[in-house]
Design a protein around this motif. Sequence first.
Motif, short mmCIF file in Angstrom:
data_model
loop_
_atom_site.label_atom_id
_atom_site.label_comp_id
_atom_site.label_asym_id
_atom_site.label_seq_id
_atom_site.Cartn_x
_atom_site.Cartn_y
_atom_site.Cartn_z
N ALA A 58 40.63 38.68 37.44
CA ALA A 58 40.90 37.24 36.66
C ALA A 58 39.97 36.13 37.06
O ALA A 58 39.72 35.15 36.30
N VAL A 59 38.95 36.11 38.22
CA VAL A 59 38.28 35.22 38.79
C VAL A 59 36.65 35.68 38.35
O VAL A 59 36.20 36.75 38.46
N VAL A 60 35.66 34.64 38.54
CA VAL A 60 34.31 34.75 38.63
C VAL A 60 34.17 33.43 39.69
O VAL A 60 34.77 32.53 39.86
N VAL A 61 32.86 33.66 40.02
CA VAL A 61 32.48 32.54 41.07
C VAL A 61 31.45 31.60 40.01
O VAL A 61 30.27 32.47 39.47
N LYS A 62 31.57 30.46 40.00
CA LYS A 62 30.84 29.42 39.32
C LYS A 62 29.88 28.77 40.46
O LYS A 62 30.15 28.57 41.21
N LEU A 63 28.57 29.13 39.99
CA LEU A 63 27.49 28.60 40.98
C LEU A 63 27.02 27.36 40.56
O LEU A 63 26.46 26.97 39.52
N GLN A 64 26.87 26.46 41.61
CA GLN A 64 26.67 25.09 41.14
C GLN A 64 25.89 24.46 42.44
O GLN A 64 26.01 24.93 43.70
N LYS A 65 25.48 23.16 42.27
CA LYS A 65 24.77 22.64 43.40
C LYS A 65 25.51 22.48 44.49
O LYS A 65 25.00 22.46 45.78
N GLU A 66 26.71 21.97 44.37
CA GLU A 66 27.79 21.68 45.43
C GLU A 66 28.13 22.69 46.20
O GLU A 66 28.79 22.70 47.30
N VAL A 71 36.71 30.37 39.98
CA VAL A 71 37.19 29.77 38.81
C VAL A 71 37.91 30.91 37.93
O VAL A 71 37.36 32.01 38.15
N LYS A 72 38.72 30.74 37.14
CA LYS A 72 39.29 31.50 36.21
C LYS A 72 38.31 32.18 35.10
O LYS A 72 37.40 31.34 34.56
N GLY A 73 38.12 33.45 34.99
CA GLY A 73 37.05 33.88 34.18
C GLY A 73 37.37 34.15 32.81
O GLY A 73 38.50 33.73 32.49
#
Length: 75
Positions: A58-66, A71-73
């Motif tokens: 159900a999830v993925v990893v959102k890559l961001q600056k912080e 997060v839910k995929g």
Amino acid sequence: MQIQVLFDAKGKVHALFHPSKEADAPRLELRPARGQRAARLEVPAELEGLTARELHVAVVVKLQKEGPQLVKGKR
């Protein structure tokens, strides 16, 4: 709730681990391969009731600056 997550540069989750809070519990260390990362991430509140198997798909990893965020995929 936090879990250990092994993921790649596209945010695909390859492994999840629910660390125990017990002092004498076995420990597991995720070792990323080339192009992967491991991080301890917070599970979104709306997904906390899922089993480990359900959470993994159900999830993925959102890559961001912080930093990475679980997060839910999209399905």
